[in-house]
Design a protein around this motif. Structure first.
Motif, mmCIF file in Angstrom:
data_model
loop_
_atom_site.group_PDB
_atom_site.id
_atom_site.type_symbol
_atom_site.label_atom_id
_atom_site.label_comp_id
_atom_site.label_asym_id
_atom_site.label_seq_id
_atom_site.Cartn_x
_atom_site.Cartn_y
_atom_site.Cartn_z
ATOM 1 N N SER A 1 0.855 -1.191 0.000
ATOM 2 C CA SER A 1 0.000 0.000 0.000
ATOM 3 C C SER A 1 0.889 1.239 0.000
ATOM 4 O O SER A 1 2.091 1.150 0.236
ATOM 5 C CB SER A 1 -0.933 0.008 1.216
ATOM 6 N N ALA A 2 0.263 2.376 -0.257
ATOM 7 C CA ALA A 2 1.002 3.642 -0.260
ATOM 8 C C ALA A 2 1.008 4.304 1.114
ATOM 9 O O ALA A 2 1.625 5.340 1.302
ATOM 10 C CB ALA A 2 0.397 4.592 -1.300
ATOM 11 N N ASP A 3 0.354 3.687 2.086
ATOM 12 C CA ASP A 3 0.280 4.221 3.453
ATOM 13 C C ASP A 3 1.430 3.631 4.279
ATOM 14 O O ASP A 3 1.522 2.414 4.435
ATOM 15 C CB ASP A 3 -1.071 3.847 4.061
ATOM 16 N N ALA B 1 2.217 -0.317 4.744
ATOM 17 C CA ALA B 1 2.903 -0.494 3.462
ATOM 18 C C ALA B 1 3.646 -1.813 3.304
ATOM 19 O O ALA B 1 3.690 -2.367 2.209
ATOM 20 C CB ALA B 1 3.881 0.660 3.233
ATOM 21 N N PHE B 2 4.220 -2.347 4.361
ATOM 22 C CA PHE B 2 5.188 -3.429 4.207
ATOM 23 C C PHE B 2 4.667 -4.781 4.683
ATOM 24 O O PHE B 2 3.940 -4.879 5.667
ATOM 25 C CB PHE B 2 6.470 -3.090 4.969
ATOM 26 N N HIS C 1 10.546 1.624 -3.265
ATOM 27 C CA HIS C 1 9.255 1.222 -3.848
ATOM 28 C C HIS C 1 8.127 2.085 -3.277
ATOM 29 O O HIS C 1 7.268 2.564 -4.016
ATOM 30 C CB HIS C 1 8.940 -0.244 -3.548
ATOM 31 N N LEU C 2 8.120 2.246 -1.957
ATOM 32 C CA LEU C 2 7.069 3.029 -1.317
ATOM 33 C C LEU C 2 7.087 4.475 -1.809
ATOM 34 O O LEU C 2 6.034 5.040 -2.145
ATOM 35 C CB LEU C 2 7.201 2.985 0.207
ATOM 36 N N PRO D 1 1.788 -6.899 -4.841
ATOM 37 C CA PRO D 1 2.982 -6.445 -4.125
ATOM 38 C C PRO D 1 4.137 -6.067 -5.061
ATOM 39 O O PRO D 1 4.323 -6.669 -6.114
ATOM 40 C CB PRO D 1 3.383 -7.660 -3.287
ATOM 41 N N MET D 2 4.894 -5.080 -4.619
ATOM 42 C CA MET D 2 6.163 -4.709 -5.253
ATOM 43 C C MET D 2 7.254 -5.227 -4.315
ATOM 44 O O MET D 2 7.420 -4.704 -3.210
ATOM 45 C CB MET D 2 6.264 -3.191 -5.414
ATOM 46 N N LEU D 3 7.974 -6.255 -4.734
ATOM 47 C CA LEU D 3 8.968 -6.895 -3.877
ATOM 48 C C LEU D 3 10.347 -6.271 -4.057
ATOM 49 O O LEU D 3 10.731 -5.887 -5.160
ATOM 50 C CB LEU D 3 9.033 -8.392 -4.164
#
Length: 179
Positions: free
Chosen positions: A18-20, A24-25, A83-84, A99-101
């Motif tokens: 997420s962008a929060d 986020a993680f 990424h965030l 997800p962006m890993l």
């Protein structure tokens, strides 16, 4: 480079979901989506030009992949914090549904054999892995050339038939019969 028929290496990576910053993680492993098809696609660097076009297009097709019991996982060698920041800054990435890993140690990219020797980053690669962890499709393109997520979806459809599929075959069309 690992290729079709090889097993996906084990991995544990941090991902951005997420962008929060508060949510986020999350941690991900090769077992997180056990018994599902996986579509792992790698891009060279965050905050570049070709990469967000591909990532956003995979995002638009996420439900199509999910409808086929496949989980998209985007991966680069940037950190989860990069990424965030990119996700927060780039409108088309803000609400990504997958997800962006972060392969910061380059372990997964290295085991797959897709690290660019000159840049030290993951090449623009995509893998389709079946529910048993077997790589069924592997593709690497030049760093300057974006992939076609629709073609990746077409290949997933073909693989899931477990039949012979001719050139340009589309879901719902006849497969080939062995005579």
């Amino acid at each position: 480079m690992l290729n079709t028929g090889d097993l996906l290496p084990s991995f544990t990576l941090k991902g951005v979901v997420s962008a929060d910053i508060q949510t986020a993680f999350a941690d991900f492993t090769d077992k997180t989506y056990k018994n599902k098809w996986l579509v792992l696609f790698f891009w060279p660097k965050d905050f570049t030009f070709v990469c967000p076009t591909e990532i956003a297009e995979f995002g638009k097709l996420n439900q199509e992949f999910a409808d086929r019991d496949a989980q998209l996982l985007g991966v680069s060698t940037d950190s989860e914090f990069v990424h965030l920041a990119w996700k927060q800054q780039k409108d088309e990435l803000r609400a990504l549904p997958f997800p962006m890993l972060a392969d910061l140690k380059r372990e997964l990219s290295g085991e797959l054999g897709i690290l660019d020797k000159q840049e030290g980053v993951a090449k623009r690669a995509v893998y389709i892995i079946d529910p048993q962890g077997v790589i069924r499709f592997a593709m690497v393109t030049d760093m300057k050339v974006g992939r076609n997520p629709g073609e990746v979806l077409r290949v997933l459809d073909a693989l899931q038939t477990d039949e012979l599929c001719p050139c340009n075959w589309r879901k719902g069309e006849e497969t080939l019969a062995v005579a």
